[in-house]
Enzyme design. Sequence first.
Site, PDB file in Angstrom:
ATOM      1  N   HIS A 236      84.728  38.164  56.573  1.00 40.31           N
ATOM      2  CA  HIS A 236      85.885  37.965  57.334  1.00 40.31           C
ATOM      3  C   HIS A 236      85.559  37.647  58.770  1.00 40.31           C
ATOM      4  O   HIS A 236      84.531  37.830  59.401  1.00 40.31           O
ATOM      5  CB  HIS A 236      86.733  39.197  57.018  1.00 40.31           C
ATOM      6  CG  HIS A 236      87.393  39.088  55.910  1.00 40.31           C
ATOM      7  ND1 HIS A 236      88.456  38.396  55.535  1.00 40.31           N
ATOM      8  CD2 HIS A 236      87.456  40.413  54.954  1.00 40.31           C
ATOM      9  CE1 HIS A 236      88.794  38.574  54.430  1.00 40.31           C
ATOM     10  NE2 HIS A 236      88.433  39.976  54.000  1.00 40.31           N
ATOM     11  N   CYS A 293      86.992  32.832  58.796  1.00 42.00           N
ATOM     12  CA  CYS A 293      88.077  32.235  59.466  1.00 42.00           C
ATOM     13  C   CYS A 293      87.940  32.221  61.051  1.00 42.00           C
ATOM     14  O   CYS A 293      87.183  33.223  61.458  1.00 42.00           O
ATOM     15  CB  CYS A 293      89.302  33.179  58.989  1.00 42.00           C
ATOM     16  SG  CYS A 293      89.633  33.270  57.443  1.00 42.00           S
TER      17      CYS A 293
END
Length: 346
Positions: A236, A293
């Site tokens: 992440h 991301c």
Amino acid sequence: MGFFNKIKEAAIEKAKQEMLAQLGMSGDDEEGGQQMTTEEFERSKPDELRKDIRMISGCEDRQTSADVSNVSSFQLPDPAGRAGGACTSTLLKILYADERVPEEDLSFTEVLEQMRAHLSSGGYTQIPQLSSMNPIDVSHKFDLVPDTATGTKRAVMIGINYVGDNPGELSGCWNDVLNMKKYIMDVHGFEEDDIVILMDDGEHIEPTAENIINAYKTVVAEAEEGDAIFLHYSGHGTKLKDDDHNEEADGYDEALVPRDYQSTGMIRDDDLYEILVKGCPDGVHMISLMDCCHSGTILDLPYIFKGDGSQTEMILDPELNLDSFIEMLTGKLMDFMMKKLGLGGD
């Protein structure tokens, strides 16, 4: 600290404007200042900014479904987490399909544009991009390790599935690391002993914030001139309100999400820059693959090339505050401005 930071920022800005006035220059315009040309930047930048550092990222900074301004409001998963894993698997599909390398060399442009085409066909919207400390001729051969890197090849590879997190658990990050590890060993000659793997699988080093930072510090400290460093992160990523250097035009820092993020927080791009970019020895080639991301500028490198067909060459990132970028690295804003004006020494 917020109040004192505001005072500090105001004092720095006032000093900068006074310096510019003394040099006969006006301050920043209403649009935030003129963008330097590549020639001006290359002529003026300090030697500390001439290291051989590159990064491939799976998406642009803005590609997210939610802006996160502080740790307490950060909730996983971010739906844009589809970017996690897509970058690695797509790159390997181009460079190592069926465990074979392409018969003909591919350029940087061809690799990134093929990545975008594959991602688009799979329903992914993110745009892969290449960033660098120095301008790269993107028509040249793509290679993770250049021929000039004849020393030891070192790697730090991180895959975090966030096992047990609900929401937030991922499924492909371990595979990303293991597949990429096979590629760099088979194709680029990396040795097992020179590869450090962090994964939350109970078998490898746990990817906590402390362990990630220590692994990064160690690989940089052990590197010598002629060595190559490959960094791979699959997990992440997020954005946090920029709290210090003001080098981000959008007001946010990009950040990695370690396994213990709930207790330790995130690893900001400023921290990565301090450890990896400033710490990288001269003469060492470093390339990072960030499969998460908000990863477009997570190393804060000044040159970018987006794989969406909109560019034919690398350009200075128009969203990067170059004066703050220089100051963040060297603390020599006055020297930089003097050289920029042609008033400095050699």
